[in-house]
Design an enzyme around this catalytic site. Structure first.
Site, mmCIF file in Angstrom:
data_model
loop_
_atom_site.group_PDB
_atom_site.id
_atom_site.type_symbol
_atom_site.label_atom_id
_atom_site.label_comp_id
_atom_site.label_asym_id
_atom_site.label_seq_id
_atom_site.Cartn_x
_atom_site.Cartn_y
_atom_site.Cartn_z
ATOM 1 N N GLU A 49 0.828 -1.207 0.000
ATOM 2 C CA GLU A 49 0.000 0.000 0.000
ATOM 3 C C GLU A 49 0.868 1.266 0.000
ATOM 4 O OE1 GLU A 49 -2.241 -3.407 1.585
ATOM 5 O OE2 GLU A 49 -0.314 -2.505 2.126
ATOM 6 N N ARG A 258 8.914 -12.841 0.006
ATOM 7 C CA ARG A 258 8.043 -11.710 0.315
ATOM 8 C C ARG A 258 8.391 -11.069 1.654
ATOM 9 N NH1 ARG A 258 4.966 -7.726 -1.880
ATOM 10 N NH2 ARG A 258 3.352 -7.050 -0.439
#
Length: 411
Positions: A49, A258
C-alpha cells in the site's frame, strides 16, 4: 476492541520472534509518540500500500507544501518503506489500535485537515473519531472484492455505520463501487477513479542500473525473477529452475521472498539445491558462475525487475491471493503467476486478456511459458510489449484522486 487488545499484543510478540521490530515502538500502537502538529494524514497498511501510495504522496508534497504530511503504517516493513521512499519529507508513526482513547490521543497531537486511507481499511472507531471532529475522510484506491463484501455483510450494520462516516470513496472500478454501495454507502459518496498503481513511474536511472548489474552476471545470460514468494512456492520454483537449466544452462534465477523473516530459510533452500547461490545481503560480487541470487534486501525489488527478462509473481501458487504484477509490466516483462490471484482480480484477468500475463495451475504448467519466453525472442517481445501497453493504457487515477483531495481540503 479493548477486550481483543491483549490478543493484538500477543500477536505482535509472536511475530517479533522472527522480526524483533514488531516489539519495538509499542507506545505508538496506543497513540503515544513524538509526531505533533497540524497535517494531512495518509494511512497505508504495509509495503504494498505504501508503494502504491507513492505517486499520491509525491503530489500531496508538491501541491500542499504548507502542510506537514503524516504517513502511518501498521507493520515494520511498511515503516521501513516509508523511510526509504520519503525520508525526512514526511512524518511517520504506526497507526494506533482502533481504540477510542488511543485514537483521541493521536488526533489531539496531529490535528489532521484530511485523512486519506489507502485501499480497504475499515476501522469503526477511527472513522467515528474523524466524523466527530469534522475531519474529512477519503478512502482512496478503494477495492472491495466479492469475497470481502460477503465477509463484511456478516456485520452489515456496523459496516454501514462506519461507511456513513466516510466523506468520499474513490473506488478502483465500477464493480468495487457497486460493492461499497451494496454494503450501505450512498451513491453520492462513491466516485470511480481507477487504480493509482498504474500511475507509478519508473524512477530515473533504474533501467540503466539494471543493465549494469547484468554486466556483472554476464550480459547475454537470460534472467528469471521470482518475486514475492511465499512458503510452499520456493521449492516449486527451484524444481522448475532446475528443469529450465537443462535447456538453458546459463539461466540465472533471482529469488525474492516476500517477508524478511523468511530470508534465511529461503537462502538455505537455494544452497541445498546444489547450484551456486549468493545472498544479496552478503555483499559478495555476482559472477557468471552464480546460478541463484537470493534477493534478501529491502527496497530493491524494482532493481530486480530492471535486471530480469521474465517475472513470476508469488503468493499465487498457494492460496494467498497473489501480489501486484504492474511493476513488472511497467518494465515490459512477460508475467506468469499462479491461479490464486483473488487479491488482484481487477488486474490479472485484463492483463492476461491483453496478452501480457499467463496464469498457471501449478508446477507442471509453470515450466512451458517460461521456456517459450526465454527461448523465443519474438514471443518474449510481444508479451512484454503487451504488458507494458496495458500498464500505460490504464493511467489517470491520480488526477482524479487529487481533484477529490482538493475538494475535501476546502470543507
Amino acid at each position: 476492541m479493548y477486550f481483543l487488545t491483549p490478543i493484538f499484543i500477543l500477536r505482535l510478540l509472536w511475530r517479533s520472534r522472527a522480526n524483533p521490530a514488531y516489539r519495538q515502538r509499542l507506545a505508538e500502537r496506543f497513540g503515544f509518540g513524538t509526531v505533533r502538529g497540524s497535517c494531512i494524514w495518509l494511512h497505508a497498511v504495509s509495503v504494498g500500500e505504501t508503494i502504491a501510495a507513492r505517486p499520491l504522496v509525491e503530489r500531496l508534497l508538491k501541491e500542499f507544501p504548507q502542510h506537514t504530511l503524516l504517513v502511518t503504517t501498521t507493520t515494520p516493513t511498511g515503516s521501513d518503506t516509508v523511510k526509504r521512499l520519503f525520508g525526512e519529507r514526511v512524518k511517520h508513526c504506526y497507526l494506533p489500535y482502533d481504540l477510542p482513547d488511543a485514537l483521541a490521543r493521536l488526533l489531539r497531537r496531529v490535528q489532521p485537515r484530511l485523512l486519506v486511507v489507502m485501499e480497504t481499511e475499515i476501522w469503526p472507531n477511527l472513522y467515528a473519531a474523524c466524523a466527530q471532529r469534522n475531519i474529512p475522510l477519503l478512502l482512496a484506491n478503494a477495492r472491495l472484492s466479492e469475497r470481502s463484501m460477503r465477509g463484511y455483510a456478516r456485520i452489515d450494520k456496523l459496516v454501514w455505520e462506519t461507511l456513513a462516516n466516510v466523506s468520499l470513496i474513490a473506488a478502483r472500478g465500477e464493480q468495487d463501487a457497486l460493492h461499497f454501495q451494496q454494503l450501505g454507502a450512498y451513491a453520492e459518496q462513491v466516485v470511480v477513479c481507477g487504480n493509482i498503481k498504474f500511475d507509478w513511474q519508473i524512477p530515473t536511472g533504474l533501467v540503466e542500473q539494471g543493465k549494469q548489474w547484468r554486466q556483472q552476471w554476464g550480459a547475454s545470460r537470460p534472467v528469471w525473477v521470482a518475486a514475492s514468494t511465499h512458503p510452499g512456492e520456493d521449492k516449486i520454483i527451484l524444481r522448475v529452475f532446475a528443469r529450465l537449466r537443462e535447456a538453458l544452462p546459463e539461466l540465472l534465477l533471482i529469488m525474492v521472498p516476500r517477508h524478511p523473516e523468511r530470508f534465511d530459510a529461503v537462502a538455505r533452500l537455494c544452497a541445498e539445491s546444489g547450484l551456486p547461490s549468493v545472498r544479496r545481503s552478503a555483499g559478495s560480487d555476482f559472477s557468471s558462475d552464480t546460478a541463484i541470487i537470493v534477493g534478501d534486501s529491502m527496497g530493491e525489488m524494482l532493481l530486480w525487475y530492471a535486471s530480469a527478462d521474465v517475472a513470476f509473481i508469488g503468493g499465487s501458487l498457494v492460496a494467498h491471493g497473489g501480489h501486484n504484477p504492474l511493476e513488472a509490466a511497467a518494465f515490459g516483462l512477460p508475467v506468469v503467476s499462479g491461479v490464486h490471484v483473488h487479491n488482484f482480480a481487477d488486474i490479472f484477468p485484463p492483463l492476461c486478456e491483453a496478452g501480457g500475463a499467463i496464469l498457471v495451475a501449478g508446477e507442471a504448467e509453470l515450466y512451458a511459458p517460461l521456456l517459450t519466453w526465454l527461448q523465443d525472442a519474438e514471443v518474449h517481445h510481444q508479451t512484454g510489449v503487451a504488458a507494458q501497453h496495458f500498464f500505460q493504457q490504464n493511467q489517470g487515477a491520480l488526477d482524479c484522486l487529487m481533484q477529490s483531495v482538493h475538494r475535501l481540503m476546502k470543507i
